[in-house]
Design an enzyme around this catalytic site. Structure first.
Site, PDB file in Angstrom:
ATOM      1  N   SER A 264       0.845  -1.199   0.000  1.00 49.58           N
ATOM      2  CA  SER A 264       0.000   0.000   0.000  1.00 49.58           C
ATOM      3  C   SER A 264       0.878   1.245   0.000  1.00 49.58           C
ATOM      4  O   SER A 264       2.104   1.155   0.070  1.00 49.58           O
ATOM      5  CB  SER A 264      -0.905  -0.004   1.231  1.00 49.58           C
ATOM      6  OG  SER A 264      -0.127   0.303   2.366  1.00 49.58           O
ATOM      7  N   LYS A 265       0.217   2.386  -0.011  1.00 47.94           N
ATOM      8  CA  LYS A 265       0.895   3.691  -0.038  1.00 47.94           C
ATOM      9  C   LYS A 265       1.923   3.819   1.081  1.00 47.94           C
ATOM     10  O   LYS A 265       2.903   4.540   0.960  1.00 47.94           O
ATOM     11  CB  LYS A 265      -0.138   4.811   0.130  1.00 47.94           C
ATOM     12  CG  LYS A 265      -1.062   4.954  -1.047  1.00 47.94           C
ATOM     13  CD  LYS A 265      -0.922   6.341  -1.674  1.00 47.94           C
ATOM     14  CE  LYS A 265      -1.738   6.488  -2.921  1.00 47.94           C
ATOM     15  NZ  LYS A 265      -1.142   5.816  -4.073  1.00 47.94           N
ATOM     16  N   ARG A 266       1.647   3.149   2.189  1.00 44.35           N
ATOM     17  CA  ARG A 266       2.582   3.179   3.314  1.00 44.35           C
ATOM     18  C   ARG A 266       3.989   2.764   2.892  1.00 44.35           C
ATOM     19  O   ARG A 266       4.984   3.207   3.425  1.00 44.35           O
ATOM     20  CB  ARG A 266       2.130   2.128   4.327  1.00 44.35           C
ATOM     21  CG  ARG A 266       1.429   2.594   5.479  1.00 44.35           C
ATOM     22  CD  ARG A 266       0.990   1.526   6.446  1.00 44.35           C
ATOM     23  NE  ARG A 266       0.377   0.357   5.857  1.00 44.35           N
ATOM     24  CZ  ARG A 266       0.846  -0.850   5.981  1.00 44.35           C
ATOM     25  NH1 ARG A 266       1.955  -1.075   6.635  1.00 44.35           N
ATOM     26  NH2 ARG A 266       0.210  -1.868   5.443  1.00 44.35           N
TER      27      ARG A 266
END
Ligand code: GLU
Length: 505
Positions: A264-266
């Site tokens: 994910s964006k994390r």
């Protein structure tokens, strides 16, 4: 049999890079088998529909070199409001390729499923459905439709009143998904919901549309993420009910981040646009994605061009376990591809990054081009992403103010010795002609000897003084590009900083 595979993104946003990896697998398989790769736009989710993302998705796939043999034609693209539709139009014999243009087909199949005893109309109100769910939750039961309308007499709900059409899932028995990667996955029918196939707005749900389209588009292999496995038995039932042949299923494990959690964006960039803007080359990203979840047999080789990957790709070797996305490895791979570019090609790739940072005018003036072409070989070895060029070369574009005194003091040296070194360096460099990397190197190396220093000590001070930063491209070439006049002026300015420092004490 001609292999026909498809990529079926939903235009609700950009494609997640994990899905792009799956598109790469589809594309490789089609190319390897001499088959067709089809692009279908699944726009049946009208609440999350964002028409502008169709273009973004298409641009991304094209940039990565995933050309499609069949896909939306000009008229379809115009219908969904796309400007320059002709530029993106491909068309093909099994269109339309945008699902909202196929509503009549889905409706007909849904009606036929009713006739065949595999589906039924349901007019339960949202309030009733909510109440059923609440009761089930309270009783800790499985959340599913309670089949209230399933046994109503056939004419109880008129086709003209608002209703949905639901799949009549058999109450017992099992459904088996034969999967190339997972093997046979067995589901008890009793655990499957009476899925809505056609919504009251006339749009199909994904489950109906995907089966109808895969069937009529003659898709032979469905290669997609394994998050779709749990709902696959419901789709197999539709195939069986219609007497259609089930395609070969290949559910590929999802892509996780380096920490093993869903990517994910994390973790970093997750869309093609982001990777592109950060300065990854399409060839590098393609190579990287293609190896995410399988490896060609034998050897440690990791750099493969497109033709080699087509040759090597083997759907049966895709790992059963999730792949892990290593940004570090991608950076390394991108560096390899950057180093393979000719100076001219790399310059062309870098230019937009310089321009976007406001360092170079657009169009680039010819003299500036000459100067920057000389910079390219200096930084080629060090770049992992094209965007890094800005930090590596900023000092070439702006005035460098002398760094603070402590930066100008060499490792394990006194300020006095550092000042003396700078003075000598300036004297030596004033004599160098022509002012080229080759001519600059020998006298500076001789100066290292003369002063009894280590190269890193002297060159570190000169680097700080002339570039204002700790790390910069190789020193001799850098000085040559800065030019004699500026180099000498920056050295002199740095000397003054050290002089003031010692005066002040
Ligand atoms: N529209 C679905 C998605 O965006 C396609 C899934 C499939 O390939 O069947 O994930």
């Amino acid at each position: 049999m001609t292999v026909r595979v498809r990529m079926a993104p939903s235009p609700t946003g950009e494609m997640h890079i994990g899905n792009v990896r799956t598109a790469v697998f589809n594309w490789l398989f089609a190319r390897k088998m001499g088959g067709q790769f089809i692009l279908r736009i699944e726009d049946t989710d009208r609440t999350r529909y964002r028409p502008e993302t169709i273009r973004v998705i298409m641009d991304g796939l094209r940039w990565l070199g995933l050309d499609w043999d069949e896909g939306p034609g000009a008229e379809e693209l115009e219908r969904v409001g796309m400007a320059n539709a002709a530029e993106y139009a491909v068309g093909g014999p099994y269109g339309p390729y945008i699902q909202s243009g196929r509503l009549e087909m889905y409706r007909q199949v849904a009606e036929e499923l009713i006739e065949r005893g595999w589906a039924y109309r349901c007019n339960c109100s949202p309030e009733r459905l909510a109440a059923v769910r609440a009761r089930q939750r309270a009783n800790k039961e499985m959340i599913m439709y309670d089949r209230h309308c399933r046994n109503l007499p056939p004419d109880a709900i008129s086709p003209d009143e608002p209703h949905v059409i639901r799949l009549k899932v058999p109450l017992s028995g099992r459904t088996v998904v034969h999967d190339v990667i997972k093997g046979d996955v067995v589901f008890d029918n009793s655990g499957l919901d009476d899925q809505v196939l056609l919504k009251s707005d006339g749009f199909p749900t994904y489950h109906l549309a995907v089966v109808v389209d895969d069937h009529f588009m003659k898709i032979t292999h469905v290669i997609r993420g394994d998050d779709w496995i749990p709902s696959t038995p419901k789709r197999i039932m539709i195939y069986q009910a219609m007497g259609w042949e089930v395609p070969v299923y290949c559910h590929v494990p999802l892509v996780n981040g380096p920490d093993g959690r869903k990517l994910s964006k994390r973790h970093g960039a997750t869309s093609i646009t982001e990777f592109r803007e950060q300065g990854y080359l399409p060839e590098a990203l393609f190579n990287f994605l293609a190896l995410l979840g399988w490896a060609p047999g034998g050897g440690e080789q990791e750099i493969f061009d497109r033709e080699e990957l087509i040759e090597e790709f083997d759907l049966f070797r895709v790992n059963k376990a999730s792949a892990s996305f290593s940004y570090k490895k991608l950076d390394w791979m991108n560096g390899v591809y950057i180093r393979r570019l000719s100076t001219d090609d790399l310059f062309e790739q870098l230019l937009p990054f310089w321009q976007r940072a406001g360092l170079v005018a657009d169009p680039c003036p010819p003299e500036e081009r000459e100067r920057l072409l000389a910079v390219v070989p200096l930084i080629r070895e060090r770049l992992r992403k094209l965007s890094e060029v800005v930090q590596w070369t900023e000092f070439l574009f702006r005035e460098v103010s002398p760094p603070p005194a402590e930066k100008l003091v060499g490792k394990k040296m006194t300020p006095e010795a550092s000042l003396a070194a700078l003075r000598r360096a300036r004297e030596v460099l004033a004599e160098v002609t022509p002012f080229t990397a080759e001519a600059i190197e020998p006298p500076l190396r001789a100066l290292v000897e003369e002063l009894g220093l280590k190269p890193g000590q002297l060159f570190g001070i000169i680097r700080w003084a002339t570039t204002g930063q700790k790390v910069a491209p190789p020193l001799f070439g850098t000085l040559a590009i800065i030019g004699r006049e500026k180099t000498l002026a920056r050295l002199a300015a740095a000397e003054r900083v050290l002089e003031e420092e010692s005066d002040g004490e």
